[in-house]
Design a protein around this motif. Structure first.
Motif, PDB file in Angstrom:
ATOM      1  N   GLY A  16       0.782  -1.225   0.000  1.00 21.25           N
ATOM      2  CA  GLY A  16       0.000   0.000   0.000  1.00 21.25           C
ATOM      3  C   GLY A  16       0.813   1.274   0.000  1.00 21.25           C
ATOM      4  O   GLY A  16       0.264   2.361  -0.263  1.00 21.25           O
ATOM      5  N   GLU A  17       2.105   1.180   0.285  1.00 20.72           N
ATOM      6  CA  GLU A  17       2.954   2.374   0.294  1.00 20.72           C
ATOM      7  C   GLU A  17       3.189   2.861  -1.127  1.00 20.72           C
ATOM      8  O   GLU A  17       3.170   2.089  -2.089  1.00 20.72           O
ATOM      9  N   LYS A  18       3.459   4.146  -1.257  1.00 19.67           N
ATOM     10  CA  LYS A  18       3.902   4.716  -2.529  1.00 19.67           C
ATOM     11  C   LYS A  18       5.431   4.648  -2.537  1.00 19.67           C
ATOM     12  O   LYS A  18       6.076   5.125  -1.604  1.00 19.67           O
ATOM     13  N   SER A  80       0.796   2.163  -5.360  1.00 15.79           N
ATOM     14  CA  SER A  80       0.330   1.481  -4.144  1.00 15.79           C
ATOM     15  C   SER A  80       0.943   0.078  -4.189  1.00 15.79           C
ATOM     16  O   SER A  80       0.406  -0.830  -4.834  1.00 15.79           O
TER      17      SER A  80
END
Lengths: 113, 115
Positions: A16-18, A80
């Protein structure tokens, strides 16, 4: 000698991190490329760029975007991150004309947990 | 899809002997370039040799030569006098004749040189 520098050799991020992968070349090359490398699949092209602010999709662009604001820098963005994006990422640059090989950076081994 | 095929996933060669790594390609283009890269265990991709589709002579670079057979669409890499440092993955790739476009890579051949 051509130098292509990738910002990180190893990177661990969470789902989910960029994620930003940066690549810089010092040879004033017009063309820059992002590949991912997975065992048994060889290298697959994600995106490439022929000029500043220009980009074209490669074979597997889904889940990725790129940015080329300056000639020497080409960034790969995972909007994401997902676990199936765990891979080795390789950046390359080249000039134009016959016998202009692509020169590669050392690669970023990215793990998405 | 235009494809590069390397049929040898792994190969062994004795030090100081010659070895041939196979590569065939699929293209309808008349104008293209063929490249070989070496990837040691450290991960960097090292350019070895280039052959243009219009080049009549086989390319050579030191101990590397390219056996180019256009009608058969093959571009095999020959390494003469193998050295321990030649142990690595080797990738064949095809791109435009005027390099600037994307390369299509084969799956690679892992070469191990035995002392």
């Amino acid at each position: 000698d051509v130098k292509v520098t990738q910002s990180s050799r190893y990177l661990v991020k969470r789902t989910g991190e960029k994620v930003f992968l940066e690549c810089v070349q010092d040879m004033d090359h017009e063309n820059m490329f992002w590949y991912r490398q997975d065992p048994g699949l060889g290298l697959r092209l994600i995106y490439f760029s022929y000029d500043v602010k220009m980009k074209e999709k490669g074979d597997i662009p889904e889940g990725y975007s790129v940015s080329r604001e300056k000639k020497e820098r080409f960034s790969l963005i995972l909007e994401s991150a997902s676990t199936n994006q765990t891979s080795m990422y390789l950046c390359a640059s080249s000039g134009t004309g016959p016998n202009q090989p692509q020169h590669f950076g050392d690669g970023t081994r990215l793990s998405i947990l | 899809a235009q494809k590069i095929t390397q049929t040898q996933p792994g190969m062994f060669v004795q030090e100081k002997e010659a070895v041939t790594l196979d590569c065939t390609y699929d293209t309808s283009d008349q104008s293209y370039g063929l490249f070989w890269y070496k990837q040691p265990s450290s991960g960097e991709m090292i350019f070895l040799i280039y052959q243009g589709s219009y080049d009549e002579q086989n390319a050579t670079e030191g101990r590397y030569s390219l056996n180019f057979q256009k009608a058969r669409k093959s571009a095999n890499l020959v390494i003469s006098a193998s050295q321990l440092g030649d142990s690595a993955m080797y990738f064949c790739a095809r791109g435009p004749y005027n390099q600037g476009g994307k390369l299509i890579f084969g799956q690679g051949t892992e070469l191990s040189v035995k002392p």
